[in-house]
Design a protein around this motif. Structure first.
Motif, PDB file in Angstrom:
ATOM      1  N   THR A 190       0.828  -1.209   0.000  1.00  0.00           N
ATOM      2  CA  THR A 190       0.000   0.000   0.000  1.00  0.00           C
ATOM      3  C   THR A 190       0.859   1.254   0.000  1.00  0.00           C
ATOM      4  O   THR A 190       0.505   2.266  -0.620  1.00  0.00           O
ATOM      5  CB  THR A 190      -0.926  -0.010   1.228  1.00  0.00           C
ATOM      6  OG1 THR A 190      -1.710  -1.202   1.213  1.00  0.00           O
ATOM      7  CG2 THR A 190      -1.845   1.193   1.236  1.00  0.00           C
ATOM      8  N   ALA A 191       2.001   1.188   0.661  1.00  0.00           N
ATOM      9  CA  ALA A 191       2.887   2.364   0.703  1.00  0.00           C
ATOM     10  C   ALA A 191       3.373   2.741  -0.695  1.00  0.00           C
ATOM     11  O   ALA A 191       3.495   3.922  -1.032  1.00  0.00           O
ATOM     12  CB  ALA A 191       4.062   2.086   1.625  1.00  0.00           C
ATOM     13  N   GLU A 192       3.677   1.750  -1.537  1.00  0.00           N
ATOM     14  CA  GLU A 192       4.144   2.045  -2.891  1.00  0.00           C
ATOM     15  C   GLU A 192       3.006   2.629  -3.734  1.00  0.00           C
ATOM     16  O   GLU A 192       3.224   3.544  -4.536  1.00  0.00           O
ATOM     17  CB  GLU A 192       4.694   0.775  -3.532  1.00  0.00           C
ATOM     18  CG  GLU A 192       5.945   0.243  -2.846  1.00  0.00           C
ATOM     19  CD  GLU A 192       6.482  -0.996  -3.541  1.00  0.00           C
ATOM     20  OE1 GLU A 192       5.904  -1.351  -4.599  1.00  0.00           O
ATOM     21  OE2 GLU A 192       7.459  -1.577  -3.051  1.00  0.00           O
ATOM     22  N   LEU A 193       1.810   2.081  -3.591  1.00  0.00           N
ATOM     23  CA  LEU A 193       0.675   2.672  -4.315  1.00  0.00           C
ATOM     24  C   LEU A 193       0.409   4.095  -3.828  1.00  0.00           C
ATOM     25  O   LEU A 193       0.098   4.991  -4.620  1.00  0.00           O
ATOM     26  CB  LEU A 193      -0.577   1.807  -4.125  1.00  0.00           C
ATOM     27  CG  LEU A 193      -0.592   0.460  -4.844  1.00  0.00           C
ATOM     28  CD1 LEU A 193      -1.810  -0.349  -4.425  1.00  0.00           C
ATOM     29  CD2 LEU A 193      -0.593   0.657  -6.357  1.00  0.00           C
ATOM     30  N   GLY A 194       0.531   4.313  -2.517  1.00  0.00           N
ATOM     31  CA  GLY A 194       0.307   5.649  -1.984  1.00  0.00           C
ATOM     32  C   GLY A 194       1.365   6.635  -2.392  1.00  0.00           C
ATOM     33  O   GLY A 194       1.119   7.848  -2.393  1.00  0.00           O
ATOM     34  N   ALA A 195       2.575   6.161  -2.753  1.00  0.00           N
ATOM     35  CA  ALA A 195       3.635   7.063  -3.216  1.00  0.00           C
ATOM     36  C   ALA A 195       3.535   7.361  -4.701  1.00  0.00           C
ATOM     37  O   ALA A 195       4.360   8.106  -5.233  1.00  0.00           O
ATOM     38  CB  ALA A 195       5.002   6.445  -2.894  1.00  0.00           C
ATOM     39  N   ALA A 196       2.556   6.784  -5.396  1.00  0.00           N
ATOM     40  CA  ALA A 196       2.350   7.051  -6.830  1.00  0.00           C
ATOM     41  C   ALA A 196       0.935   7.602  -7.015  1.00  0.00           C
ATOM     42  O   ALA A 196       0.568   8.582  -6.380  1.00  0.00           O
ATOM     43  CB  ALA A 196       2.577   5.770  -7.628  1.00  0.00           C
ATOM     44  N   GLY A 197       0.161   6.959  -7.892  1.00  0.00           N
ATOM     45  CA  GLY A 197      -1.189   7.449  -8.164  1.00  0.00           C
ATOM     46  C   GLY A 197      -2.272   6.610  -7.556  1.00  0.00           C
ATOM     47  O   GLY A 197      -3.461   6.832  -7.871  1.00  0.00           O
ATOM     48  N   GLY A 198      -1.953   5.659  -6.686  1.00  0.00           N
ATOM     49  CA  GLY A 198      -2.960   4.840  -6.063  1.00  0.00           C
ATOM     50  C   GLY A 198      -3.625   3.889  -7.039  1.00  0.00           C
ATOM     51  O   GLY A 198      -3.183   3.681  -8.181  1.00  0.00           O
ATOM     52  N   VAL A 199      -4.738   3.303  -6.573  1.00  0.00           N
ATOM     53  CA  VAL A 199      -5.487   2.377  -7.423  1.00  0.00           C
ATOM     54  C   VAL A 199      -6.065   3.096  -8.640  1.00  0.00           C
ATOM     55  O   VAL A 199      -6.109   2.551  -9.743  1.00  0.00           O
ATOM     56  CB  VAL A 199      -6.601   1.699  -6.593  1.00  0.00           C
ATOM     57  CG1 VAL A 199      -7.465   0.804  -7.473  1.00  0.00           C
ATOM     58  CG2 VAL A 199      -6.006   0.901  -5.444  1.00  0.00           C
ATOM     59  N   LEU A 200      -6.503   4.352  -8.433  1.00  0.00           N
ATOM     60  CA  LEU A 200      -7.043   5.114  -9.568  1.00  0.00           C
ATOM     61  C   LEU A 200      -5.979   5.332 -10.629  1.00  0.00           C
ATOM     62  O   LEU A 200      -6.230   5.160 -11.825  1.00  0.00           O
ATOM     63  CB  LEU A 200      -7.580   6.464  -9.062  1.00  0.00           C
ATOM     64  CG  LEU A 200      -8.156   7.397 -10.129  1.00  0.00           C
ATOM     65  CD1 LEU A 200      -9.354   6.769 -10.828  1.00  0.00           C
ATOM     66  CD2 LEU A 200      -8.541   8.748  -9.525  1.00  0.00           C
ATOM     67  N   GLY A 201      -4.774   5.749 -10.219  1.00  0.00           N
ATOM     68  CA  GLY A 201      -3.704   5.942 -11.189  1.00  0.00           C
ATOM     69  C   GLY A 201      -3.329   4.650 -11.882  1.00  0.00           C
ATOM     70  O   GLY A 201      -3.029   4.644 -13.083  1.00  0.00           O
ATOM     71  N   MET A 202      -3.329   3.524 -11.127  1.00  0.00           N
ATOM     72  CA  MET A 202      -3.008   2.236 -11.745  1.00  0.00           C
ATOM     73  C   MET A 202      -4.077   1.852 -12.762  1.00  0.00           C
ATOM     74  O   MET A 202      -3.772   1.358 -13.850  1.00  0.00           O
ATOM     75  CB  MET A 202      -2.906   1.161 -10.662  1.00  0.00           C
ATOM     76  CG  MET A 202      -2.544  -0.228 -11.175  1.00  0.00           C
ATOM     77  SD  MET A 202      -2.475  -1.434  -9.849  1.00  0.00           S
ATOM     78  CE  MET A 202      -4.168  -1.374  -9.255  1.00  0.00           C
ATOM     79  N   GLY A 203      -5.363   2.126 -12.442  1.00  0.00           N
ATOM     80  CA  GLY A 203      -6.426   1.787 -13.379  1.00  0.00           C
ATOM     81  C   GLY A 203      -6.435   2.648 -14.620  1.00  0.00           C
ATOM     82  O   GLY A 203      -6.898   2.214 -15.682  1.00  0.00           O
ATOM     83  N   ILE A 204      -5.929   3.876 -14.531  1.00  0.00           N
ATOM     84  CA  ILE A 204      -5.901   4.766 -15.703  1.00  0.00           C
ATOM     85  C   ILE A 204      -4.563   4.680 -16.423  1.00  0.00           C
ATOM     86  O   ILE A 204      -4.487   4.498 -17.646  1.00  0.00           O
ATOM     87  CB  ILE A 204      -6.176   6.218 -15.279  1.00  0.00           C
ATOM     88  CG1 ILE A 204      -7.569   6.335 -14.653  1.00  0.00           C
ATOM     89  CG2 ILE A 204      -6.059   7.169 -16.468  1.00  0.00           C
ATOM     90  CD1 ILE A 204      -8.709   5.990 -15.588  1.00  0.00           C
ATOM     91  N   GLY A 205      -3.479   4.825 -15.690  1.00  0.00           N
ATOM     92  CA  GLY A 205      -2.168   4.862 -16.311  1.00  0.00           C
ATOM     93  C   GLY A 205      -1.693   3.512 -16.809  1.00  0.00           C
ATOM     94  O   GLY A 205      -0.968   3.436 -17.813  1.00  0.00           O
TER      95      GLY A 205
END
Length: 840
Positions: free
Chosen positions: A162-177
């Protein structure tokens, strides 16, 4: 038997039981009351709900705005400070998992959106539209930023912590990017997400892509100019600052480029075609002067020197007034969001009536804003024109003007008055680039057009102007602007003026200015004489041009300046000296109220105006005529046919607009200087906000000219034959200037004696007299009755001869003009007649 007994018992029981109908009748009142109470209770509850809904809907924007601000502060306290306890930790974890680093800027967006929503409520913007715009724009920004963070920070997957997702775009950023990177690689994903972010920003701010592009371009140019200036200052000679300008304190500052104009190309082309001498360049912005606003009284010394070098004749001893005598108006900021909202409101209103349109970039003027619309396929222009009142109602405007179509464009213009009008000062126009580029002495300031450009017109190319409008619409201000422009840009050697002011209060401030041929004329009868003098002067000038072989005054003056004209042998002037040809100044005749002249001497005034308008252009005599009564008996067909240029201010009816412009439109102007200019070679009027000049500014300019000619007096011998000779009248240009000849003598034919002043009537020649003229004079003066039938009876003459005698009495100033079947007014008393005969 048993059966009969049972039948009798049942019948008696039935008779004892009440019937269903009677029972229902007894229960009906109770049921009705119960139903009524239920309905009343239901109505009360509905009314209560409606009241609650009304109150809540009235404060919907406030509720949403305060809620957004509260949510933003709560998120900030949770994410930034961590002081909300368990709830704050839960909020931080959920946001980190969902949107990643976007959570750190989310509070700023929520607070800003809430503030905008609450402030937008004051401007009257639709609540649902604001909420929709904020929601769509905010979602696009969050999605695009989250996607960019995901692509730019290593693209963590669902299996990561979760820390790595929180340091980027999160689940939303992963779903879009993630999908974008898989399909378009890193470069394509970046371009798509940046485009989404740009689109979200313009939707959230309510601007347009074109406006954002202009802002970015201007910012880049400004940054480049500043970097270039700094680089030159570091690398070049500090003493050489050719690319810098000085502010009023003497400190150098880099030159800033002017912003690109928001102009309508078709309007520019049409203005240039109808007004050859008017240049259309964007006005100087606040950036060009290095301040936020243009302050009143600021001067541009370099421009002033250039003006004097261009305009003053060679060897002139006159000095033009400095532009510091004129004040400046302050620049007003424009709320582009409000303008964009009104454009969307206009489009929605037309869509409700089945008129599909596309709103283009609006044109914001000082008085009105023109919304440019493109009609959908199959929509008739007449259908939009029929919705004028509905548009005015939707825009909360007293009236709108529809330009259908805009000349030279496949578009419709809807002109809506601005809520905040900008005052246009004469100093703004005369300090503009258009005024500096103008070289003709008769180019005057009119105002600022709808595109924000300064409007200068050349009276020599008009060549005569008719100004009309209702009381208080701005006619007198326009006349003052024209006269002030002449005084600021021309010397008495170049332009002389005759001012006719029947109201007696408008033009007295120009008295004793050296540009005037005579004092401002306030008597309508003397005004008719002044127009007659202008006709005689026109004939004299034509005689001179015919003699020397030139077609117009410009060619003659150029020849005089180049010493190309030499008098013949034996030609002398009035003093017996060899004849010398001198410059002919332009003559401008300004009439403030034509209706008063037409009431007193309609025939003479109309004849003089017609002759001047038909022929006087080539010899430099021009008319500016104003009236507040645009009726057919004042602006006659003869006057309209010979005065092609019109300035129409606000009028009260469509009929008055037809008289002035031969088309409707002036009845929809908003007053206070708002005008339509119809050029001599155009059938489409141009909307302009007229300029304003203060009375103190006029007095300062006139005093400047009086100081140069302290002993100046009106020349009463301008039209005399004896001194100077007929056709050679000289203007008194003051002690510091050489006399300016009207025209050398070109004919040896004796003329009738000329009046002693421009405003005196023409004496009647002896061969035009009548043997009964003396008796008729005594009869009319003694009886104080100017009646033709009375002369017929007393003198025993016919009607034709009595009418001719009455005309001679009018020429001698004994009786007034004819007023139909009524007797003429007697202008002198018996004592005045006796004094006149004793004197001569």
């Amino acid at each position: 038997m048993a059966t009969q007994q049972r039948s009798n018992k049942s019948s008696r029981a039935a008779s004892k039981r009440p019937t269903k109908a009677s029972s229902s009748r007894r229960k009906k009142p109770a049921t009705k009351a119960k139903n009524s109470r239920a309905k009343n209770s239901k109505k009360k509850s509905q009314a209560s709900r409606q009241a609650v809904v009304k109150v809540v809907s009235g404060h919907a924007a406030d509720l949403w705005g305060v809620g957004a601000v509260l949510l933003g502060l709560l998120v900030a306290a949770s994410v930034w400070l961590g002081v909300v306890g368990v709830i704050g930790e839960a909020i931080d974890d959920v946001l980190a998992l969902s949107i990643g680093l976007v959570r750190f800027v989310l509070p700023i967006g929520l607070v800003a959106g809430g503030v905008v929503m609450v402030r937008g409520h004051e401007g009257g913007e639709d609540t649902a539209e604001r909420i929709a715009r904020a929601s769509i724009g905010g979602v696009l920004l969050i999605v695009s930023i989250a996607g960019l963070l995901h692509v730019g920070r290593g693209r963590p997957g669902i299996d990561d912590r979760t820390a790595e997702l929180g340091a980027a775009g999160g689940v939303l950023g992963m779903g879009i990017g993630g999908p974008l990177h898989a399909l378009a690689a890193t470069t394509g994903a970046w371009l798509i997400l940046l485009a989404l972010m740009f689109l979200g920003a313009i939707i959230l701010t309510g601007s347009s892509a074109q406006g954002a592009g202009r802002a970015i371009t201007s910012a880049l140019r400004l940054a480049g100019s500043m970097i270039k200036s700094v680089f030159r200052g570091l690398m070049g000679d500090p003493a050489d600052q050719s690319d810098s300008q000085l502010d009023p304190t003497g400190d150098s500052m880099p030159v800033q480029p002017l912003p690109p104009p928001q102009a309508d190309s078709s309007d520019t082309a049409e203005m240039q075609s109808s007004e050859p001498a008017a240049s259309d360049v964007p006005p100087e912005s606040a950036a060009s002067s290095g301040t936020e606003a243009t302050h009143r009284g600021r001067v541009e010394p370099a421009a002033e020197t250039e003006q004097q070098a261009l305009r003053l004749p060679t060897g002139s001893k006159w000095k033009l007034p400095p532009t510091s005598l004129l004040g400046r108006s302050r620049q007003q900021s424009v709320d582009e969001n409000l303008v964009a909202h009104r454009g969307r409101l206009l489009q929605a209103t037309l869509a409700q009536f089945g008129v599909e349109t596309t709103v283009l970039t609006p044109v914001i003027g000082p008085t009105v804003t023109r919304f440019v619309l493109e009609l959908g396929e199959g929509v008739k222009v007449a259908k939009l024109e029929s919705l004028r009142k509905d548009i005015a109602y939707a825009m909360a405007s007293p009236d709108v003007r529809i330009l259908a179509p805009i000349p030279g464009r496949r578009a419709i213009g809807v002109e809506v008055p601005n809520t905040d009008r900008q005052v246009v000062a004469v100093g703004d126009i005369l300090a503009s680039r258009e005024a500096r580029a103008a070289k003709h002495p008769l180019e005057v300031a009119i105002g600022r057009d709808i595109n924000g450009r300064s409007a200068m017109i050349n009276l020599a190319t008009m060549p005569h102007v008719l100004i009309a409008g209702a009381t208080g619409a701005g006619k007198s201000s326009c006349l003052n602007s024209i006269i002030t422009s002449i005084l600021m840009r021309s010397t008495p050697e170049q332009v002389r003026m005759i001012l006719v002011d029947p109201k007696r209060v408008e033009m007295g401030q120009y008295e004793r200015a050296p540009h005037l041929l005579t004092a401002p004329v306030t008597d309508p009868r003397k005004a008719a004489n002044a127009l007659a003098w202008a006709v005689r002067e026109m004939d004299r000038r034509y005689g001179l041009l015919s003699k020397v072989g030139f077609r117009d005054i410009t060619g003659y003056n150029n020849a005089v300046d180049g010493d190309k004209l030499e008098a013949g042998l034996g030609e002398v002037d009035e003093s017996g000296e060899p004849l010398v040809y001198k410059r002919l100044p332009f003559i401008l005749i300004v009439v403030d109220e034509l209706a008063d002249l037409m009431m007193v001497a309609a025939r003479d005034v109309e004849d003089s105006i017609a002759r001047i308008a038909q022929m006087a252009r080539a010899v430099g005599i021009h008319l500016v005529i104003a009236t507040q009564r645009p009726s057919v008996n004042v602006i006659t067909g003869v006057i309209k046919a010979n005065v092609p240029a019109r300035l129409a201010f606000a009028v009260s009816s469509r009929t008055d607009s037809q008289v002035i412009l031969d088309q409707p439109g002036a009845e929809r102007l908003v007053g206070k200087g708002d005008l339509l200019l119809l050029g001599p070679a155009s059938s489409s009027p141009h909307r302009i906000q007229g300029c304003w000049v203060e009375e103190e500014e006029v007095r300062s300019i006139v005093k400047f000219w009086r100081d140069q000619a302290p002993d100046f007096a009106e020349d009463n011998s301008v039209a005399t034959e004896s001194a100077p000779p007929a056709g050679s009248g000289q203007y008194n240009a003051g002690p510091t200037a050489a006399p300016v000849a009207l025209a050398p003598s070109v004919s040896s034919t004796p003329l009738a004696p000329s009046p002693l002043s421009i405003t005196d009537s023409i004496p009647t020649p002896a061969d035009q007299g009548d043997e009964y003229l003396g008796q008729a004079t005594d009869l009319v003066v003694q009886t104080q009755l100017g009646s033709t039938s009375m002369l017929q009876r007393k003198l025993r003459v016919g009607f034709a001869r009595a009418g001719r005698i009455m005309d001679l009495l009018e020429q001698q100033g004994i009786v007034g003009p004819s007023i139909g079947s009524k007797a003429r007014e007697v202008l002198i008393s018996p004592e005045e007649l006796a004094a006149r005969r004793a004197q001569g």
